[in-house]
Scaffold this motif. Sequence first.
Motif, PDB file in Angstrom:
ATOM      1  N   LYS A 101       0.827  -1.201   0.000  1.00 50.06           N
ATOM      2  CA  LYS A 101       0.000   0.000   0.000  1.00 50.06           C
ATOM      3  C   LYS A 101       0.868   1.262   0.000  1.00 50.06           C
ATOM      4  CE  LYS A 101      -3.682  -0.189   2.581  1.00 50.06           C
ATOM      5  NZ  LYS A 101      -4.524  -0.174   3.808  1.00 50.06           N
ATOM      6  N   ASN A 102       0.505   2.193  -0.851  1.00 48.67           N
ATOM      7  CA  ASN A 102       1.164   3.490  -0.895  1.00 48.67           C
ATOM      8  C   ASN A 102       0.374   4.444   0.008  1.00 48.67           C
ATOM      9  OD1 ASN A 102       2.372   5.913  -1.488  1.00 48.67           O
ATOM     10  ND2 ASN A 102       1.890   5.891  -3.681  1.00 48.67           N
ATOM     11  N   THR A 103       0.843   4.613   1.227  1.00 45.30           N
ATOM     12  CA  THR A 103       0.083   5.362   2.236  1.00 45.30           C
ATOM     13  C   THR A 103      -0.075   6.837   1.877  1.00 45.30           C
ATOM     14  OG1 THR A 103       2.133   5.659   3.504  1.00 45.30           O
ATOM     15  CG2 THR A 103       0.713   3.794   4.094  1.00 45.30           C
ATOM     16  N   ASP A 104       0.736   7.333   0.930  1.00 48.21           N
ATOM     17  CA  ASP A 104       0.633   8.741   0.527  1.00 48.21           C
ATOM     18  C   ASP A 104      -0.425   8.958  -0.548  1.00 48.21           C
ATOM     19  OD1 ASP A 104       2.686   9.479   2.266  1.00 48.21           O
ATOM     20  OD2 ASP A 104       4.234   9.044   0.761  1.00 48.21           O
TER      21      ASP A 104
ATOM     22  N   ASN B 184     -10.529   3.554   1.660  1.00 45.63           N
ATOM     23  CA  ASN B 184     -10.759   2.190   2.150  1.00 45.63           C
ATOM     24  C   ASN B 184      -9.648   1.803   3.105  1.00 45.63           C
ATOM     25  OD1 ASN B 184     -11.409  -0.470   2.644  1.00 45.63           O
ATOM     26  ND2 ASN B 184     -10.892  -1.209   0.588  1.00 45.63           N
ATOM     27  N   PRO B 185      -9.736   2.238   4.365  1.00 45.87           N
ATOM     28  CA  PRO B 185      -8.678   1.908   5.335  1.00 45.87           C
ATOM     29  C   PRO B 185      -8.586   0.414   5.608  1.00 45.87           C
ATOM     30  CG  PRO B 185     -10.576   2.895   6.430  1.00 45.87           C
ATOM     31  CD  PRO B 185     -10.803   3.052   4.955  1.00 45.87           C
ATOM     32  N   GLN B 186      -9.627  -0.362   5.220  1.00 44.69           N
ATOM     33  CA  GLN B 186      -9.597  -1.808   5.439  1.00 44.69           C
ATOM     34  C   GLN B 186      -8.946  -2.561   4.279  1.00 44.69           C
ATOM     35  OE1 GLN B 186     -14.028  -1.826   6.431  1.00 44.69           O
ATOM     36  NE2 GLN B 186     -13.298  -3.455   7.761  1.00 44.69           N
ATOM     37  N   ALA B 187      -8.465  -1.836   3.278  1.00 42.01           N
ATOM     38  CA  ALA B 187      -7.780  -2.498   2.165  1.00 42.01           C
ATOM     39  C   ALA B 187      -6.509  -3.161   2.676  1.00 42.01           C
ATOM     40  CB  ALA B 187      -7.439  -1.490   1.074  1.00 42.01           C
TER      41      ALA B 187
ATOM     42  N   PHE C 145      -8.148  -5.535  -7.707  1.00 39.38           N
ATOM     43  CA  PHE C 145      -7.569  -4.297  -7.217  1.00 39.38           C
ATOM     44  C   PHE C 145      -7.659  -4.253  -5.695  1.00 39.38           C
ATOM     45  CE2 PHE C 145      -8.964  -3.270 -11.532  1.00 39.38           C
ATOM     46  CZ  PHE C 145      -7.801  -2.742 -12.064  1.00 39.38           C
ATOM     47  N   GLY C 146      -6.574  -3.853  -5.065  1.00 37.77           N
ATOM     48  CA  GLY C 146      -6.512  -3.856  -3.610  1.00 37.77           C
ATOM     49  C   GLY C 146      -7.580  -3.010  -2.950  1.00 37.77           C
ATOM     50  N   LEU C 147      -7.905  -1.854  -3.527  1.00 40.96           N
ATOM     51  CA  LEU C 147      -8.889  -0.974  -2.920  1.00 40.96           C
ATOM     52  C   LEU C 147     -10.303  -1.513  -3.049  1.00 40.96           C
ATOM     53  CD1 LEU C 147      -7.647   2.640  -3.720  1.00 40.96           C
ATOM     54  CD2 LEU C 147      -7.271   1.235  -1.706  1.00 40.96           C
ATOM     55  N   ASN C 148     -10.495  -2.579  -3.811  1.00 45.28           N
ATOM     56  CA  ASN C 148     -11.811  -3.234  -3.890  1.00 45.28           C
ATOM     57  C   ASN C 148     -11.943  -4.352  -2.873  1.00 45.28           C
ATOM     58  OD1 ASN C 148     -12.477  -1.550  -5.995  1.00 45.28           O
ATOM     59  ND2 ASN C 148     -12.020  -3.030  -7.594  1.00 45.28           N
ATOM     60  N   ILE C 149     -10.929  -4.535  -2.027  1.00 48.33           N
ATOM     61  CA  ILE C 149     -10.925  -5.594  -1.020  1.00 48.33           C
ATOM     62  C   ILE C 149     -10.993  -4.965   0.370  1.00 48.33           C
ATOM     63  CG2 ILE C 149      -9.621  -7.534  -0.053  1.00 48.33           C
ATOM     64  CD1 ILE C 149      -8.192  -7.756  -2.777  1.00 48.33           C
ATOM     65  N   LYS C 150     -11.801  -5.559   1.226  1.00 44.57           N
ATOM     66  CA  LYS C 150     -11.839  -5.146   2.630  1.00 44.57           C
ATOM     67  C   LYS C 150     -11.447  -6.330   3.499  1.00 44.57           C
ATOM     68  CE  LYS C 150     -15.335  -1.470   2.447  1.00 44.57           C
ATOM     69  NZ  LYS C 150     -16.645  -1.015   2.984  1.00 44.57           N
TER      70      LYS C 150
END
Length: 353
Positions: free
Chosen positions: A50-53, A60-63, A345-350
Amino acid sequence: MEFFSDKFYVTSKAIYDKYGPEVGDRKYPIGAGPYKFKELIPGQRFVIVKNTDHPDVKKNPQAPDELIFRVMREPEQRITALLNNEIQIAQFVPPHLRERVEGNANTKIVTVDSLEIMFLAMSPKFKPWDNTLLRQAVGYAIDRDTIIGTILKGQATRLDGPIGPGQYGYDAKLKPRYEFNPEKARQLVKQAGFANGVDVELATPVNRYTLDKQISEAMVPMLNAVGIRAKLLTPEWATLWANVQQGKVPFYYMGRGGIIDPSPAIQQYFETGGSPRIGYSNPKLDKLLAQERQTFDPARRKRVLSQAMSLITEEAPAHFLRRHQLTDGISKNIEYKARPDSRVFGLNIKVLR
């Protein structure tokens, strides 16, 4: 977070030109997305973190913090890894393994209709496939519904033209429609000039698509029953694909993926000079395809596309059989919605903590 996939994408012509195709995408991957490169071992895994920036990460903080794409080509290997919690997403669960995933307390199935169409191609460049009546006979000989209901256990959507519901320009009333009718198929074979039947070779991939070889094996006796004596060929995928691209395969079973708007795929396979893959040429179709490309009114463009798809269906350089249902196995500790293009895609995962 680990799951199975066989794709990842990198971009930059500058990197490609500077380091070459064998090095650039492995040692110098770049991007501007919510995840960044960590590791690549060709043929084994691709790791991003994850690129925190990145601004989208906050949505989606649960990604998952890390994504590991692992190469597992055998379905049994993927399902076993999922059930053992070695991976959390197993893509492309075949119908005969679905019950194992659904029967496990810690896993479940998610599905979506694929954008990939499965078809039989018959190249008019080769005899006997230069005969339209014989090509039409194939459409009546294949029992699409039985294949979907038995081999695929219902995990597919029947096609009666180049595209299905949800794809741009779909026409539920498209004609002609090839219902399973072996008697009509036999009559067409005779009308085509083959009173004693005809010998052909059908090439199929093996383990490239869901149950591809098994489906082709089921189609062979259907063809034989109407006088099209088919011998099944099972070349290596690399060989088959190279020969298809060069227009060297007269009769084959294959898929064409990523179809949202059918125009590019139709042009690629059926427009004169589009590609050698089937080698079909029809000035009337060429005119329709040129017209739809120049048409900006959506309703009118759909009408022209429908005319083009109806002509292709009638001329039958290919028979469109089905769209597979993409069936992914996932761990119950995550939420994930499968995409019709099979990308993950990672942001589609929780991740459920």
